[in-house]
Design an enzyme around this catalytic site. Sequence first.
Site, short mmCIF file in Angstrom:
data_model
loop_
_atom_site.label_atom_id
_atom_site.label_comp_id
_atom_site.label_asym_id
_atom_site.label_seq_id
_atom_site.Cartn_x
_atom_site.Cartn_y
_atom_site.Cartn_z
N SER A 176 0.79 -1.23 0.00
CA SER A 176 0.00 0.00 0.00
C SER A 176 0.82 1.27 0.00
O SER A 176 0.38 2.29 -0.51
CB SER A 176 -0.97 -0.01 1.18
OG SER A 176 -0.30 -0.32 2.38
N HIS A 204 -5.24 -3.16 -2.84
CA HIS A 204 -4.86 -2.18 -3.86
C HIS A 204 -4.71 -2.78 -5.26
O HIS A 204 -4.39 -2.08 -6.20
CB HIS A 204 -3.54 -1.49 -3.48
CG HIS A 204 -3.64 -0.74 -2.19
ND1 HIS A 204 -4.11 0.55 -2.11
CD2 HIS A 204 -3.40 -1.13 -0.92
CE1 HIS A 204 -4.11 0.93 -0.84
NE2 HIS A 204 -3.69 -0.07 -0.10
N LYS A 236 -11.71 0.93 -1.92
CA LYS A 236 -10.67 1.50 -2.78
C LYS A 236 -11.18 1.50 -4.23
O LYS A 236 -12.06 2.29 -4.55
CB LYS A 236 -9.38 0.75 -2.53
CG LYS A 236 -8.85 1.18 -1.15
CD LYS A 236 -7.80 0.34 -0.53
CE LYS A 236 -7.46 0.92 0.86
NZ LYS A 236 -6.90 -0.07 1.76
C1 LIG Z 1 -6.91 -0.17 3.19
C2 LIG Z 1 -6.35 -1.50 3.51
C3 LIG Z 1 -6.98 -2.35 4.41
C4 LIG Z 1 -8.15 -1.89 5.24
O1 LIG Z 1 -9.32 -1.88 4.52
P1 LIG Z 1 -10.54 -1.00 5.05
O2 LIG Z 1 -11.71 -1.55 4.33
O3 LIG Z 1 -10.22 0.40 4.69
O4 LIG Z 1 -10.60 -1.21 6.53
C5 LIG Z 1 -6.49 -3.62 4.56
N1 LIG Z 1 -5.41 -4.04 3.87
C6 LIG Z 1 -4.75 -3.24 3.04
C7 LIG Z 1 -3.54 -3.74 2.32
C8 LIG Z 1 -5.19 -1.95 2.83
O5 LIG Z 1 -4.52 -1.13 2.03
#
Ligand SMILES: *Cc1c(COP(=O)(O)O)cnc(C)c1O
Length: 390
Positions: A176, A204, A236
């Site tokens: 990320s 991502h 995302k």
């Molecule tokens: C954003 C993210 C999460 C968390 O997801 P949310 O739905 O925002 O709680 C988990 N793992 C990774 C790799 C992320 O980038």
Amino acid sequence: MWNLAEGLAERRAAGLERRVRALQPVDGVRVHDGRRELLQFCSNDYMGLAADQRLRAAFVDEAMCSGVGSGASHFVTGHRPVHEALASRLAAWLQRDQVLLFSSGYLANLGIVDALVGRRDQVYQDRLNHASLLDGARLSGARLKRYAHGDMEQLERSLSRDVEGRRLIVSDGVFSMDGDIAPLSELASLAARYGAAMLVDDAHGLGVLGETGGGSLQQAGLDQDRVPLLVGTLGKAAGTFGAFVAGPAVWVEHLRQQARTQIYTTAPPAALAAATLVAIDILTEETWRRHQLQALIARFQAGAAQLGLRLLPSPTPIQPVLVGDAGTALEASEALDRRGIMVSAIRPPTVPAGSARLRVTFSALHKEADVDRLLEAMADIPVLRSAESA
Ligand SMILES: *Cc1c(COP(=O)(O)O)cnc(C)c1O
């Protein structure tokens, strides 16, 4: 004594204080902070769907039909037909037997790792894995073995030593804060060789990578026999909210029975599931969005090379510009802000000390001219261009 104020002051002095800003979206890539408009390059809305009219319409229709709150957990009265439809659609898209929905990616990772391993087991994780995966391992009480980023030799040495208990290899699909893709085929081979299960968190990669947006595992051609657990988040590229795990029926059923962060929490609103169903149609059909992202990334990389910016090697819409010092990264972010451009400074402990950076992200709704504006603004900021800035 609770020296909280002292701790806060220390953080501030070290350039590590985090501040939250209230931002009103103007369009898919612009926000208003109450005083002026900013062109932003820091959202995870990679496909530009968060404000899409079709998602809004689906969300509103379902809310008018079945209300806002779900009222209870999935096992009680919170589970709706549209949740069923979403789980089936995700399973078909990703070619997995079954899907279990979670309220967020953070909760999914905590609950899944905790449900799979315990005190006598081992969890192997990349050092740069998301905080929620590391926290899941801690919660489970399993022995956590972290390996240096992408270091398959270190992982193999570690795997070849231990013998007792279950073994679980856990990795981000796309990292990320760095944007690079995990060596997924090598991980899957090591998992097979040493009898470990494997979980990939593709927060991502989902929607962004792979022919139909199926993510980093689709791109690598790894099915559920090689990688049983695929975690995806919906906040995302899908532009909505929530998360899921996809995999073979027996794995998902185990998690349905055991994942405490799914069982003991209110089911997400049905309206979110309805909007997500529309998002998946768009992610699979509107391939121009993935092509546009690739064009923006190529343009940025070429311009950054000319300026001498220190980019980390990343083929994804996450394009970090390395700065080094946390305070300097913050100053660079503020200098961009004064030029009407928003890029977040990522500082320790989110990234290792000495590797503070500007995390530039692109959306399919950015235009080539937006990338040019970003590059022009960065050209004005000396610390970004000098090779000695760290
Ligand atoms: C954003 C993210 C999460 C968390 O997801 P949310 O739905 O925002 O709680 C988990 N793992 C990774 C790799 C992320 O980038």
